[in-house]
Design an enzyme around this catalytic site. Structure first.
Site, mmCIF file in Angstrom:
data_model
loop_
_atom_site.group_PDB
_atom_site.id
_atom_site.type_symbol
_atom_site.label_atom_id
_atom_site.label_comp_id
_atom_site.label_asym_id
_atom_site.label_seq_id
_atom_site.Cartn_x
_atom_site.Cartn_y
_atom_site.Cartn_z
ATOM 1 C CG HIS A 1 -5.250 -3.450 1.474
ATOM 2 N ND1 HIS A 1 -4.612 -4.342 2.300
ATOM 3 C CD2 HIS A 1 -4.268 -2.713 0.897
ATOM 4 C CE1 HIS A 1 -3.304 -4.141 2.239
ATOM 5 N NE2 HIS A 1 -3.068 -3.166 1.394
ATOM 6 C CB CYS B 1 -2.408 -5.130 -1.015
ATOM 7 S SG CYS B 1 -0.671 -5.291 -0.661
ATOM 8 C CD GLN C 1 -5.361 4.481 1.364
ATOM 9 O OE1 GLN C 1 -5.095 5.684 1.353
ATOM 10 N NE2 GLN C 1 -4.416 3.560 1.420
ATOM 11 C CG ASP D 1 -9.544 -0.773 5.524
ATOM 12 O OD1 ASP D 1 -8.946 0.240 5.928
ATOM 13 O OD2 ASP D 1 -9.018 -1.628 4.794
ATOM 14 C CE LYS E 1 -2.149 2.477 4.424
ATOM 15 N NZ LYS E 1 -1.216 2.173 3.355
HETATM 16 N N1 7TS Z 1 -6.644 -1.092 4.025
HETATM 17 C C1 7TS Z 1 -6.486 -0.223 3.013
HETATM 18 C C2 7TS Z 1 -7.699 0.362 2.350
HETATM 19 C C3 7TS Z 1 -5.190 0.122 2.610
HETATM 20 O O1 7TS Z 1 -5.027 0.986 1.613
HETATM 21 C C4 7TS Z 1 -4.078 -0.452 3.263
HETATM 22 C C5 7TS Z 1 -2.668 -0.175 2.829
HETATM 23 C C6 7TS Z 1 -4.316 -1.325 4.326
HETATM 24 C C7 7TS Z 1 -5.613 -1.638 4.670
HETATM 25 C C8 7TS Z 1 -3.208 -1.921 5.118
HETATM 26 O O2 7TS Z 1 -2.531 -0.923 5.812
HETATM 27 P P1 7TS Z 1 -1.208 -1.293 6.621
HETATM 28 O O3 7TS Z 1 -0.786 0.001 7.227
HETATM 29 O O4 7TS Z 1 -1.567 -2.325 7.586
HETATM 30 O O5 7TS Z 1 -0.235 -1.803 5.587
HETATM 31 N N2 7TS Z 1 -2.536 0.165 1.499
HETATM 32 C C9 7TS Z 1 -1.360 0.191 0.807
HETATM 33 C C10 7TS Z 1 -1.305 0.489 -0.533
HETATM 34 O O6 7TS Z 1 -2.277 0.764 -1.230
HETATM 35 N N3 7TS Z 1 -0.021 0.455 -0.943
HETATM 36 O O7 7TS Z 1 0.743 0.119 0.089
HETATM 37 C C11 7TS Z 1 -0.081 -0.038 1.192
#
Ligand code: 7TS
Length: 417
Positions: free
Chosen positions: A132, A374, A212, A209, A235
């Site tokens: 991401h 992203c 997910q 990371d 999430k």
């Molecule tokens: N890493 C992964 C693998 C992610 O899926 C996401 C967010 C992030 C980092 C960043 O997370 P945040 O909470 O800091 O935003 N992924 C997504 C997505 O797939 N659609 O919206 C956010």
């Protein structure tokens, strides 16, 4: 429909759905809400919403400073949530659990506090093509500043990480490896333990990371032996708060990221003494209600059992993969074997823009994501500017997959006649 007796898989999905107020409504003129975007953010059970409400109604006060009962209760519950998270990921100490805003902030904290002190010109930072943007851009900023080099482990035709490249690309030039445990586009589960072990074998540090993975499968930082792990409460049924796990020895050696209140022990005119872990990295008033709500979310997931969560999603993903493949012309990204992926399915229907797909699905009350999610480098690899993405969680059922597939057939009819 194949026999999918979800209740026997350890999750009573009908009862779970009752716990989520948002799923009880209809949208767009009476259509039941079909929420297939938990990868972006999950829905929240009533217990989490109630925890936020209770905090603001009954004991809203700042933490770590008041001597009055309200502030003591807020502090006790906020710090209890930290210990719940510690247990959830199997960390040795609560001092290794830092609350942040989200995964993005957690990764940036490491890039600034650890990266700037440890990465030098000529060093290599190894990433994967599955990342991401949150796990790419902070390292690009660091690499530019330090004249370090970024190296990417590629993916094969199935969308799996090229295991043959792990030993070849992680070398004694590598200072840090930052890799996802599960792709937010292809759902690919990566050989993260192999990556971590290889990083350690060459003397590098490894950040995982888990944005997910932590919400969807058992994750244990001590078993993995990762140095850092970043994930997002929002999430995993919780409110908008992020988590950074770091090994204590590494965190002790790092300078603070955000300076201000909470993160200091003493301040003089020219200097300061940093607070103890984990507060050293929590400058300013934290997201108190959100942290407390995260503790409730973690309890909820723990009660379900993360093995059961994974099993439910494995079943549903297998079902969805078989059903979706019947949609004419569809191209599904990532492995078609449910054992190798999580409940995230990005797809392309040639000739129909993903935004049009999402808009038509929305008319039927179905929420999917359309765009590059992203992960522009990964989309570039597939030669696509954007895809549609359906993703599942504990509250999704096979009937929702059926509805998605039926509506996709309609989408094809509208565009292709
Ligand atoms: N890493 C992964 C693998 C992610 O899926 C996401 C967010 C992030 C980092 C960043 O997370 P945040 O909470 O800091 O935003 N992924 C997504 C997505 O797939 N659609 O919206 C956010």
């Amino acid at each position: 429909m194949p026999a999918l007796n979800l209740a026997t898989k350890g999750l009573n999905v009908a009862a779970i759905r009752e716990d989520f107020p948002i799923l009880q409504q209809t949208v767009n003129g009476g259509k039941p809400l079909v929420y297939l975007d938990s990868t972006a953010t999950s829905q929240k059970p009533g217990a989490v919403i109630a925890a936020l409400d209770e905090y603001y109604r009954k004991y809203n006060a700042n933490v770590h400073r008041g001597i009055y009962a309200l502030a003591e209760e807020a502090t006790a519950r906020y710090e209890a949530a930290r210990k719940q998270v510690q247990k959830f990921i199997g960390a040795k100490s609560f001092r290794e659990i830092i609350f942040t805003r989200n995964t993005t902030e957690s990764i940036n904290l490491v890039a600034y506090s650890w990266g700037r002190a440890n990465v030098q010109a000529g060093d290599e930072i190894v990433l994967t093509l599955l990342e991401h943007h949150s796990n790419i851009v902070p390292w690009q900023i660091l690499a530019k500043e330090k004249k370090a080099k970024l190296v990417y482990i590629e993916v094969d035709e199935q969308g799996l990480l090229r295991e043959d490249q792990i030993d070849r690309l992680i070398t004694d030039k590598t200072k840090l490896v930052a890799a996802t445990m599960m792709s937010n586009v292809t759902g690919t589960i990566t050989p993260i333990k192999r990556i971590i072990d290889r990083a350690h074998a060459v003397g590098a540090v490894c950040l995982v990371d888990a944005a997910q993975s932590a919400p969807h499968m058992p994750v244990n930082v001590q078993a993995l032996d990762c140095d850092f792990m970043a994930f997002s409460g929002h999430k995993m049924l919780g409110p908008f708060v992020g988590i950074l796990y770091g090994k204590r020895a590494l965190l002790e050696g790092m300078t603070p990221f955000i300076g201000g209140g909470e993160m200091i022990r003493e301040v003089f005119l020219e200097d300061f003494k940093a607070n103890e872990l984990p507060w050293k990295f929590e400058g300013g008033t934290p997201a108190i209600a959100e942290g407390i709500g995260l503790g409730v979310a973690v309890d909820y997931l723990t009660a379900l059992g993360m093995e059961n969560v994974r099993e439910h999603e494995r079943e549903l993903t297998g079902y969805a993969l078989s059903k979706l493949q019947a949609v004419e012309g569809i191209r599904i990204l990532g492995p078609l074997d449910r054992e190798l992926r999580g409940g995230i399915i990005s797809f392309d229907i040639p000739g129909i823009h993903p935004h049009d797909v999402a808009a038509i699905l929305d008319r039927e009350g179905i929420c999917v994501r359309a765009g590059h999610h992203c992960a522009m480098p990964l989309h570039e690899h597939y030669g696509l500017a954007a895809t549609s993405r359906a993703s599942f969680y504990i509250y999704n059922v096979p009937e929702e997959v059926d509805k998605l597939v039926e509506t996709l057939a309609k989408v094809r009819k509208i565009f292709n006649g």
